[in-house]
Design an enzyme around this catalytic site. Sequence first.
Site, PDB file in Angstrom:
ATOM      1  N   GLU A   1      74.692  50.521  52.904  1.00 15.51           N
ATOM      2  CA  GLU A   1      74.519  49.146  53.381  1.00 15.51           C
ATOM      3  C   GLU A   1      74.411  48.265  52.139  1.00 15.51           C
ATOM      4  O   GLU A   1      73.429  48.351  51.381  1.00 15.51           O
ATOM      5  CB  GLU A   1      73.250  48.995  54.226  1.00 15.51           C
TER       6      GLU A   1
ATOM      7  N   HIS B   1      72.557  45.462  63.947  1.00 14.57           N
ATOM      8  CA  HIS B   1      71.263  45.068  64.501  1.00 14.57           C
ATOM      9  C   HIS B   1      70.591  43.954  63.712  1.00 14.57           C
ATOM     10  O   HIS B   1      69.455  43.594  64.020  1.00 14.57           O
ATOM     11  CB  HIS B   1      70.360  46.308  64.531  1.00 14.57           C
ATOM     12  N   ASP B   2      71.256  43.453  62.666  1.00 13.04           N
ATOM     13  CA  ASP B   2      70.681  42.390  61.852  1.00 13.04           C
ATOM     14  C   ASP B   2      71.380  41.051  62.017  1.00 13.04           C
ATOM     15  O   ASP B   2      70.932  40.053  61.441  1.00 13.04           O
ATOM     16  CB  ASP B   2      70.757  42.773  60.359  1.00 13.04           C
TER      17      ASP B   2
ATOM     18  N   ASP C   1      70.114  57.207  59.543  1.00 14.80           N
ATOM     19  CA  ASP C   1      69.760  56.120  58.640  1.00 14.80           C
ATOM     20  C   ASP C   1      68.821  56.698  57.585  1.00 14.80           C
ATOM     21  O   ASP C   1      67.844  57.368  57.916  1.00 14.80           O
ATOM     22  CB  ASP C   1      69.032  55.028  59.442  1.00 14.80           C
TER      23      ASP C   1
ATOM     24  N   ASP D   1      70.153  52.532  53.749  1.00 14.70           N
ATOM     25  CA  ASP D   1      69.604  51.185  53.891  1.00 14.70           C
ATOM     26  C   ASP D   1      69.517  50.470  52.526  1.00 14.70           C
ATOM     27  O   ASP D   1      69.098  51.071  51.533  1.00 14.70           O
ATOM     28  CB  ASP D   1      68.194  51.319  54.500  1.00 14.70           C
TER      29      ASP D   1
END
Length: 538
Positions: A269, A330-331, A104, A206
């Site tokens: 993302e 994970h969001d 990430d 990200d």
Amino acid sequence: MESTIERTYPWWQRGSIYQIYPRSFMDSNGDGIGDLRGIIDKLDYVQWLGVDAIWISPIYPSPMADFGYDVADYTAINSLFGTLDDFDALVAAAHGRGLKVILDFVPNHTSEEHPWFVESRTARAAAKRDWYIWRDPAPDGGPPNNWRSVFGGSGWEYDAATNQYYYHAFLKQQPDLNWRNPAVQSAMLDVLRFWLDRGVDGFRVDVLWHIFKDDQFRDNPPNPNHRPGESLYEALLPDYTTDLPEVHQIVGSMRSVLDAYDERVLIGEIYLPVEQLVTYYGVNGAGVHLPFNFQLILLPWDAQLIAATITTYEEHVSAAGWPNWVLGNHDKPRIASRVGPAQARVAVMLLLTLRGTPTIYYGDEIGMHDVPIPPELIHDPWERNEPGLGLGRDPERTPMQWDAGRNAGFSTGTPWLPLAEDAAQNNVARERDDPASMLTLCRQLLALRRAEPALAVGGYQAVPASGDLLAYVRSHAGRRLLVVLNLGAHQQALEHSGLGAGRVLLATRPDRAGEPIGDRIALSGDEGIIIELQSATG
Ligand code: NOJ
């Protein structure tokens, strides 16, 4: 020997990605938090599952205000997770099993504890002042403009020592970097090189669409479609804080860094409508390789809507781009909680049979569901900032369920988040030898995707279907696979598709494998099947 497919398509096109949330995957030292040694211990499982790459959410030093998305040092490992030596061992162990490693990369903001920001806030004349976005107060002393934080409240934080505000798109502990500053660009591109030189196979970047903000600092306009109960951030349209044209130039720079290495992947993302999303492929494919496509996460679970979405997406991804699909992360709430355990099997068949690289969120392969978190155990800062809106992300971040032992085999200590109440029944050990389990289905689908070029890299053709049915053909070199999915709970039939006869190759109900199929294809509720169609001549 390398197959033609392997020679023609890079690994990130023909393979599948598995997202590991490191705090929750496997704890090797009993502190209740997952770590790198834990991941290494479970690589045999990951390999056995049949994915091709792991993407690990941030593992860098961080005060953990946003659980690692607040980075205090981009080129080191958080001691909670291990050491750089552990990381090197992880890369070696993954590569030894034919698995790629994706990290990430968090370029939009650092932690307030990053030495760059610590220096930046010392004085207006600080050497790194311009590495962040500092502005004078408005005439009334308030924030410079109306920009909001995604996590609630103003996006501006007042710094009394220097009488200016700094901008933070997320938490105030996550100051945004000033990407207009060439020194920031060059320092951050060096971060990519640091990890690429260590053998990392790519990055998930990200909030890529956030990294440039309006240089005139204009107010964001109100969102006429904002509804009560939605996050306050949504009350404004982020016209001046996201998706600015300048972002594409820096995406191109990131891509150039990767292109100097062999077959590395850049994933963005990006939560944007498809027309804007596809611009991130860049001109002539010089942008990110995969702008994450979150439509399966965001859409209501409706067959007609999803069919239309796939068609639109297919039309928008040009030949220079490669599609991809994501079912969970994970969001967002887990798929098993969104659609129920039976339908989650259909959903994973959809994910793993569509055209484009699939990303699987850890635990979804065993049907993990969201875990209700009692108030005293809430960790997620978003939930704490805006309670009661259902924005909390802890429920989808609970420990992986390995076996029926203590803490589901995740940790010998107290896990940082509670385990699911059904962890003793729903875990890897229980599911791995059960022919009817979600894990077996996932593994079979991943194996089929590897074995069938039609699924891994073949074409996509929608098949008209009504009601809750979704149908399409994937084909490659004359081999045609028909996928029929029932997104509803009631029996349905696909009549006279005109595609000819075939045989069931894989189904969500194991007893259907091998069944001959004629003109009418009947599916029970929550059922999906993959049919090999007879060739036109045979
Ligand atoms: C997106 C990440 O996926 C999320 O977990 C994080 O909170 C924000 N970016 C801010 O970094």
